[in-house]
Design a protein around this motif. Sequence first.
Motif, mmCIF file in Angstrom:
data_model
loop_
_atom_site.group_PDB
_atom_site.id
_atom_site.type_symbol
_atom_site.label_atom_id
_atom_site.label_comp_id
_atom_site.label_asym_id
_atom_site.label_seq_id
_atom_site.Cartn_x
_atom_site.Cartn_y
_atom_site.Cartn_z
ATOM 1 N N ALA A 127 1.019 -1.229 -0.254
ATOM 2 C CA ALA A 127 -0.261 0.357 -0.115
ATOM 3 C C ALA A 127 0.968 0.808 -0.018
ATOM 4 C CB ALA A 127 -1.004 -0.135 1.018
ATOM 5 N N ASN A 128 1.707 1.326 1.068
ATOM 6 C CA ASN A 128 2.839 2.866 1.015
ATOM 7 C C ASN A 128 3.447 2.746 -0.507
ATOM 8 O OD1 ASN A 128 5.812 3.257 2.049
ATOM 9 N ND2 ASN A 128 4.119 4.075 3.085
ATOM 10 N N LEU A 129 3.958 1.246 -0.617
ATOM 11 C CA LEU A 129 4.283 1.698 -2.474
ATOM 12 C C LEU A 129 3.690 1.979 -4.067
ATOM 13 C CD1 LEU A 129 6.773 -1.893 -2.762
ATOM 14 C CD2 LEU A 129 7.506 0.866 -2.055
ATOM 15 N N TYR A 130 2.550 2.110 -3.413
ATOM 16 C CA TYR A 130 1.521 1.724 -4.397
ATOM 17 C C TYR A 130 1.185 3.535 -4.354
ATOM 18 C CZ TYR A 130 -1.931 1.734 -8.422
ATOM 19 O OH TYR A 130 -2.163 1.574 -9.686
ATOM 20 N N GLY A 131 1.585 4.242 -3.138
ATOM 21 C CA GLY A 131 0.933 5.687 -2.161
ATOM 22 C C GLY A 131 2.019 6.159 -3.055
ATOM 23 N N MET A 132 3.482 5.734 -2.399
ATOM 24 C CA MET A 132 4.601 6.103 -3.447
ATOM 25 C C MET A 132 4.979 6.578 -4.232
ATOM 26 S SD MET A 132 6.394 7.016 -0.482
ATOM 27 C CE MET A 132 8.261 6.911 -0.811
ATOM 28 N N ILE A 133 3.612 5.822 -5.900
ATOM 29 C CA ILE A 133 3.709 6.203 -6.761
ATOM 30 C C ILE A 133 2.751 6.814 -7.516
ATOM 31 C CG2 ILE A 133 3.280 5.021 -8.924
ATOM 32 C CD1 ILE A 133 4.118 2.410 -7.538
ATOM 33 N N ILE A 134 1.632 6.720 -6.495
ATOM 34 C CA ILE A 134 0.544 8.232 -6.585
ATOM 35 C C ILE A 134 1.217 9.203 -6.371
ATOM 36 C CG2 ILE A 134 -1.405 8.773 -6.023
ATOM 37 C CD1 ILE A 134 -2.233 5.941 -6.021
ATOM 38 N N GLY A 135 1.929 9.894 -5.530
ATOM 39 C CA GLY A 135 2.510 10.813 -4.677
ATOM 40 C C GLY A 135 3.588 11.022 -5.912
ATOM 41 N N SER A 401 -4.411 9.324 -9.454
ATOM 42 C CA SER A 401 -3.322 10.767 -9.170
ATOM 43 C C SER A 401 -4.384 11.975 -9.781
ATOM 44 C CB SER A 401 -2.086 10.578 -9.690
ATOM 45 O OG SER A 401 -1.355 9.677 -9.702
ATOM 46 N N MET A 402 -5.129 11.466 -10.533
ATOM 47 C CA MET A 402 -5.798 12.328 -10.910
ATOM 48 C C MET A 402 -7.335 12.548 -10.207
ATOM 49 S SD MET A 402 -5.539 11.289 -14.836
ATOM 50 C CE MET A 402 -6.471 12.276 -15.798
ATOM 51 N N VAL A 403 -7.455 11.902 -9.013
ATOM 52 C CA VAL A 403 -8.922 11.733 -8.717
ATOM 53 C C VAL A 403 -8.239 12.455 -7.616
ATOM 54 C CG1 VAL A 403 -10.231 10.147 -7.299
ATOM 55 C CG2 VAL A 403 -10.161 10.002 -9.762
ATOM 56 N N ASP A 409 -0.858 17.251 1.730
ATOM 57 C CA ASP A 409 -1.660 16.087 2.353
ATOM 58 C C ASP A 409 -1.175 14.710 1.722
ATOM 59 O OD1 ASP A 409 -2.548 17.983 4.043
ATOM 60 O OD2 ASP A 409 -3.883 18.880 2.737
ATOM 61 N N ILE A 410 -1.175 14.470 0.841
ATOM 62 C CA ILE A 410 -1.095 12.863 0.577
ATOM 63 C C ILE A 410 -0.360 12.486 0.892
ATOM 64 C CG2 ILE A 410 -0.191 12.125 -1.590
ATOM 65 C CD1 ILE A 410 -2.730 11.669 -1.233
ATOM 66 N N LEU A 411 1.629 13.412 1.144
ATOM 67 C CA LEU A 411 2.255 13.199 1.909
ATOM 68 C C LEU A 411 2.817 12.577 3.542
ATOM 69 C CD1 LEU A 411 5.238 15.770 -0.152
ATOM 70 C CD2 LEU A 411 4.325 13.420 -0.929
ATOM 71 N N ALA A 412 2.181 13.453 3.838
ATOM 72 C CA ALA A 412 1.878 13.995 5.495
ATOM 73 C C ALA A 412 1.181 12.247 5.740
ATOM 74 C CB ALA A 412 0.927 14.495 5.965
ATOM 75 N N PHE A 413 0.382 11.598 4.640
ATOM 76 C CA PHE A 413 -0.412 10.480 5.103
ATOM 77 C C PHE A 413 0.324 9.172 4.436
ATOM 78 C CE2 PHE A 413 -3.308 7.172 3.587
ATOM 79 C CZ PHE A 413 -3.869 6.549 4.547
ATOM 80 N N GLY A 415 3.889 9.389 5.002
ATOM 81 C CA GLY A 415 4.772 8.979 5.869
ATOM 82 C C GLY A 415 3.703 8.549 7.057
ATOM 83 N N ALA A 416 3.146 9.386 7.315
ATOM 84 C CA ALA A 416 2.335 8.554 7.904
ATOM 85 C C ALA A 416 2.016 7.096 8.947
ATOM 86 C CB ALA A 416 0.952 8.910 9.201
ATOM 87 N N LEU A 417 1.661 6.647 7.198
ATOM 88 C CA LEU A 417 1.427 5.265 6.708
ATOM 89 C C LEU A 417 2.481 3.952 6.606
ATOM 90 C CD1 LEU A 417 -0.530 3.153 5.534
ATOM 91 C CD2 LEU A 417 0.057 3.771 3.326
ATOM 92 N N GLY A 418 3.709 4.752 6.068
ATOM 93 C CA GLY A 418 5.010 3.982 6.013
ATOM 94 C C GLY A 418 6.270 3.996 6.778
ATOM 95 N N TYR A 419 6.434 5.438 7.727
ATOM 96 C CA TYR A 419 7.283 5.441 7.954
ATOM 97 C C TYR A 419 7.436 5.039 9.387
ATOM 98 C CZ TYR A 419 11.309 7.714 10.785
ATOM 99 O OH TYR A 419 12.587 7.550 11.601
ATOM 100 N N TRP A 420 5.965 4.945 10.370
ATOM 101 C CA TRP A 420 6.576 3.855 11.632
ATOM 102 C C TRP A 420 6.891 2.022 11.520
ATOM 103 C CZ3 TRP A 420 2.880 0.942 14.192
ATOM 104 C CH2 TRP A 420 3.090 0.067 14.992
ATOM 105 N N PRO A 421 5.352 1.400 10.569
ATOM 106 C CA PRO A 421 6.279 -0.004 10.580
ATOM 107 C C PRO A 421 6.666 -0.573 9.797
ATOM 108 C CG PRO A 421 3.893 0.911 9.035
ATOM 109 C CD PRO A 421 4.637 2.337 10.439
#
Length: 483
Positions: A127-135, A401-403, A409-413, A415-421
């Motif tokens: 989920a984090n990797l795909y989120g990074m790609i969208i970011g 990404s278009m949606v 706010d995407i970066l913050a989310f 970061g929160a999703l991936g950094y700690w775990p």
Amino acid sequence: MVNADDMQFYLEECEYGSEVQKPGNVLLDDDGKPKRTGNVWTASAHIVTAIIGSGVLSLAWGVAQLGWIAGVTTLVVFSGITLYTSSLLADCYRSHETGKRNYTYMEAVKNNLGGKMYIACGMVQYANLYGMIIGYTITASISMAAIQKSDCYHKRGHEAPCSVSHNPYMIGLGILEIFLSQIPNFHKLSILSIIAAIMSFGYSSIGVGLALAKVISGNGEKTALTGVEVGIGLSEAEKTWRMFRAFGDIAFAYTYSQILIEIQDTLKAQPPEHKVMKKANTMAIFTTTTFYMMCGCIGYAAFGNNAPGNLLTGFGFYEPFWLVDVANICIVVHLVGAYQVFSQPLFCAFESWAIWMWPNSKFITEEYLISLGGSTKYRLSVNILRLVWRTLFVIVATILSMVMPFFNDILAFLGALGYWPLTVYFPIHMYIAQKKIGSWSLRWIGLQLINFICLLVAVAAACGSIQGLSKDLNAFKPFKVKD
């Protein structure tokens, strides 16, 4: 039926492509795979490509929300924690008892913490990797649009209504990534990573240089030890939410652990991989932290409490317009490479599963050689599964990404999703399991204290980003993004 040896061979094909050979070839490593050729420099390039991305552009905004004391401290603390936990993770590449390699982050988790943690890690990592790609798709489109806007402002004046749609740029980037996604595996990305790393230094240096020139000229804006001040237009609650989002942005800027094991698996067997990887971690994190401190602190000194969310596309700088354009071109080139670095673990996971499930399917396993320009000297290897699945992968990422094109706010989310775990929890618990550190020993308490503090920061960042996203969504119309 697929036996264990064949399954291993298919998994290797995903990782190494057509270079995988059955045992008996002299150019093999100790695990039967083709000899790895990576070194400290290629590993550092991969790390820098992964770290210095869109996150660096938001650091001036992050420091503005936190202020000089908390902002600088947060940058230094996240840097130290990332370096420490990355060193712990590097020790998990090989089994402590057998010396067997773990080829992926998930495999390291499975072998050290068991199947349940393996599943949990996979869900978070992918989920984090795909989120990074969208970011990265969002950020690259913002930079491409900024080039058009910069030229418009130069010709028509800084107050001109130079509104630009991001959607065509996202679509164009998606088309390019469809072609680049056919690069078979991580081991073919070294040149792309080196180019991307050079680009990251380029645009970071331009951003720092422009901000420094603004400060030296005496045009720097008001700053404060505690950051943006509560007052007209900013309530105490909003100030708190912004600080939480700033923690998430800074955490995002240090996120790369989810591909650390994959990077380590490209290294030569000698010197020992964990020693080389620790050196690469140190070099890359020291370099990136230096750039982060300059971008965050000099950017804040230049723009003060009005620091833009994106240093180079928020138009704190209008002139020299051509230099701003060059910086944004560098961002785009860098993110094109970073997109592939973060995509490869996802590509490999799906394709290895498909090969294991249907080993006799030509659609999945057959490689077709296509001559380029009618020459047998230059041939391209095409796999139908790779062509179809990776194309769909990029298309879906582009549509998402278009949606939801909300930068900070995407970066913050993310970061929160991936950094700690991925950067803290799993590396610490794998290290504890591998080294058999006893519960409630001083070392165990120290590791768990780091773990707990980072969890609190992650929860705060997640809350802040969700609050910011909810505000963005209230005023957003999908596929009609202009700024």
